[in-house]
Motif scaffolding. Sequence first.
Motif, PDB file in Angstrom:
ATOM      1  N   GLY A  87     -14.832   0.866  -1.394  1.00 15.88           N
ATOM      2  CA  GLY A  87     -14.801  -0.557  -1.718  1.00 15.88           C
ATOM      3  C   GLY A  87     -13.544  -0.982  -2.464  1.00 15.88           C
ATOM      4  N   THR A  88     -12.703  -0.019  -2.840  1.00 17.07           N
ATOM      5  CA  THR A  88     -11.486  -0.352  -3.590  1.00 17.07           C
ATOM      6  C   THR A  88     -10.219  -0.069  -2.793  1.00 17.07           C
ATOM      7  OG1 THR A  88     -11.226   1.820  -4.667  1.00 17.07           O
ATOM      8  CG2 THR A  88     -12.683   0.218  -5.746  1.00 17.07           C
ATOM      9  N   GLU A  89     -10.351   0.234  -1.517  1.00 11.88           N
ATOM     10  CA  GLU A  89      -9.203   0.577  -0.683  1.00 11.88           C
ATOM     11  C   GLU A  89      -8.150  -0.529  -0.767  1.00 11.88           C
ATOM     12  OE1 GLU A  89     -12.396   0.409   0.332  1.00 11.88           O
ATOM     13  OE2 GLU A  89     -12.937   2.428   0.943  1.00 11.88           O
ATOM     14  N   ASN A  90      -6.853  -0.108  -0.775  1.00 12.68           N
ATOM     15  CA  ASN A  90      -5.786  -1.088  -0.977  1.00 12.68           C
ATOM     16  C   ASN A  90      -4.456  -0.596  -0.397  1.00 12.68           C
ATOM     17  OD1 ASN A  90      -3.906  -2.918  -1.930  1.00 12.68           O
ATOM     18  ND2 ASN A  90      -4.690  -2.938  -4.016  1.00 12.68           N
ATOM     19  N   PRO A  91      -4.235  -0.780   0.923  1.00 12.71           N
ATOM     20  CA  PRO A  91      -3.003  -0.313   1.563  1.00 12.71           C
ATOM     21  C   PRO A  91      -1.731  -0.842   0.901  1.00 12.71           C
ATOM     22  CG  PRO A  91      -4.615  -0.893   3.222  1.00 12.71           C
ATOM     23  CD  PRO A  91      -5.176  -1.339   1.895  1.00 12.71           C
ATOM     24  N   GLU A  92      -1.755  -2.071   0.402  1.00  9.77           N
ATOM     25  CA  GLU A  92      -0.574  -2.618  -0.277  1.00  9.77           C
ATOM     26  C   GLU A  92      -0.201  -1.750  -1.482  1.00  9.77           C
ATOM     27  OE1 GLU A  92       0.331  -7.033  -1.317  1.00  9.77           O
ATOM     28  OE2 GLU A  92      -0.687  -6.196  -3.083  1.00  9.77           O
ATOM     29  N   PHE A  93      -1.189  -1.378  -2.286  1.00  9.27           N
ATOM     30  CA  PHE A  93      -0.933  -0.568  -3.469  1.00  9.27           C
ATOM     31  C   PHE A  93      -0.544   0.863  -3.077  1.00  9.27           C
ATOM     32  CE2 PHE A  93      -2.637   0.715  -7.932  1.00  9.27           C
ATOM     33  CZ  PHE A  93      -1.345   0.732  -8.438  1.00  9.27           C
ATOM     34  N   TYR A  94      -1.085   1.362  -1.964  1.00 14.68           N
ATOM     35  CA  TYR A  94      -0.712   2.707  -1.504  1.00 14.68           C
ATOM     36  C   TYR A  94       0.800   2.797  -1.320  1.00 14.68           C
ATOM     37  CZ  TYR A  94      -5.672   2.980   0.026  1.00 14.68           C
ATOM     38  OH  TYR A  94      -7.041   2.949   0.104  1.00 14.68           O
ATOM     39  N   GLU A  95       1.378   1.759  -0.712  1.00 14.30           N
ATOM     40  CA  GLU A  95       2.830   1.752  -0.469  1.00 14.30           C
ATOM     41  C   GLU A  95       3.605   1.772  -1.785  1.00 14.30           C
ATOM     42  OE1 GLU A  95       4.530   2.212   2.362  1.00 14.30           O
ATOM     43  OE2 GLU A  95       2.532   2.579   3.183  1.00 14.30           O
ATOM     44  N   ILE A  96       3.147   0.991  -2.745  1.00  7.53           N
ATOM     45  CA  ILE A  96       3.806   0.949  -4.057  1.00  7.53           C
ATOM     46  C   ILE A  96       3.707   2.316  -4.732  1.00  7.53           C
ATOM     47  CG2 ILE A  96       3.713  -0.080  -6.376  1.00  7.53           C
ATOM     48  CD1 ILE A  96       2.672  -2.679  -4.924  1.00  7.53           C
ATOM     49  N   LEU A  97       2.548   2.932  -4.650  1.00 10.39           N
ATOM     50  CA  LEU A  97       2.369   4.260  -5.246  1.00 10.39           C
ATOM     51  C   LEU A  97       3.277   5.280  -4.570  1.00 10.39           C
ATOM     52  CD1 LEU A  97      -1.514   4.193  -5.671  1.00 10.39           C
ATOM     53  CD2 LEU A  97       0.181   4.125  -7.517  1.00 10.39           C
ATOM     54  N   LYS A  98       3.351   5.228  -3.230  1.00 10.97           N
ATOM     55  CA  LYS A  98       4.237   6.144  -2.491  1.00 10.97           C
ATOM     56  C   LYS A  98       5.678   6.007  -2.981  1.00 10.97           C
ATOM     57  CE  LYS A  98       2.001   6.152   1.978  1.00 10.97           C
ATOM     58  NZ  LYS A  98       2.079   5.693   3.365  1.00 10.97           N
ATOM     59  N   GLN A  99       6.133   4.763  -3.126  1.00  9.90           N
ATOM     60  CA  GLN A  99       7.509   4.504  -3.568  1.00  9.90           C
ATOM     61  C   GLN A  99       7.766   5.053  -4.967  1.00  9.90           C
ATOM     62  OE1 GLN A  99       7.917   0.255  -3.197  1.00  9.90           O
ATOM     63  NE2 GLN A  99       7.627   0.306  -0.979  1.00  9.90           N
ATOM     64  N   ASN A 100       6.709   5.227  -5.741  1.00 15.42           N
ATOM     65  CA  ASN A 100       6.841   5.727  -7.108  1.00 15.42           C
ATOM     66  C   ASN A 100       6.391   7.184  -7.250  1.00 15.42           C
ATOM     67  OD1 ASN A 100       7.604   3.374  -9.148  1.00 15.42           O
ATOM     68  ND2 ASN A 100       6.430   2.501  -7.462  1.00 15.42           N
ATOM     69  N   ASN A 101       6.246   7.851  -6.110  1.00 15.72           N
ATOM     70  CA  ASN A 101       5.871   9.272  -6.081  1.00 15.72           C
ATOM     71  C   ASN A 101       4.574   9.573  -6.835  1.00 15.72           C
ATOM     72  OD1 ASN A 101       8.194  10.131  -4.555  1.00 15.72           O
ATOM     73  ND2 ASN A 101       9.381   9.749  -6.413  1.00 15.72           N
ATOM     74  N   ILE A 102       3.600   8.686  -6.671  1.00 12.59           N
ATOM     75  CA  ILE A 102       2.282   8.891  -7.276  1.00 12.59           C
ATOM     76  C   ILE A 102       1.299   9.130  -6.129  1.00 12.59           C
ATOM     77  CG2 ILE A 102       0.411   7.838  -8.614  1.00 12.59           C
ATOM     78  CD1 ILE A 102       2.622   6.234 -10.109  1.00 12.59           C
ATOM     79  N   ALA A 103       0.599  10.234  -6.197  1.00 12.77           N
ATOM     80  CA  ALA A 103      -0.379  10.572  -5.163  1.00 12.77           C
ATOM     81  C   ALA A 103      -1.572   9.618  -5.238  1.00 12.77           C
ATOM     82  CB  ALA A 103      -0.843  12.013  -5.339  1.00 12.77           C
TER      83      ALA A 103
END
Length: 118
Positions: A87-103
């Motif tokens: 219920g908290t899935e968030n593809p937009e935030f996934y991209e931001i996390l990827k750019q910041n090297n956060i799994a």
Amino acid sequence: MKTLVIGATTNKERYAYKAIHNLIGKSHQVVALGVKEGMALDIKIETEKKPFSGIDTVTMYVNSEIQKGYYDYILSLKPRRVIFNPGTENPEFYEILKQNNIAFEESCTLVLLATNQY
């Protein structure tokens, strides 16, 4: 390992509360952030985005719209990973996390703890 629960609540029926309970039961350090102050077991639920140190994991219990207000805050904590519970899935935030090297992972904190995969 220290875990930040975002969306913490005093309501024992909510999954965020159950996650706090199970994290403590597995000897994890827990800090909590929620809309209302209160206590979840022995954990004080903070309402302000405090600069917690040593956060390994952020586990999300708020929807993607609410998460937008937490992007910069979570990045500032430099966690190792962010768990997106059902219920908290968030593809937009996934991209931001990827750019910041956060799994990150789409998973359930309760299941991860129950199966010793946390």
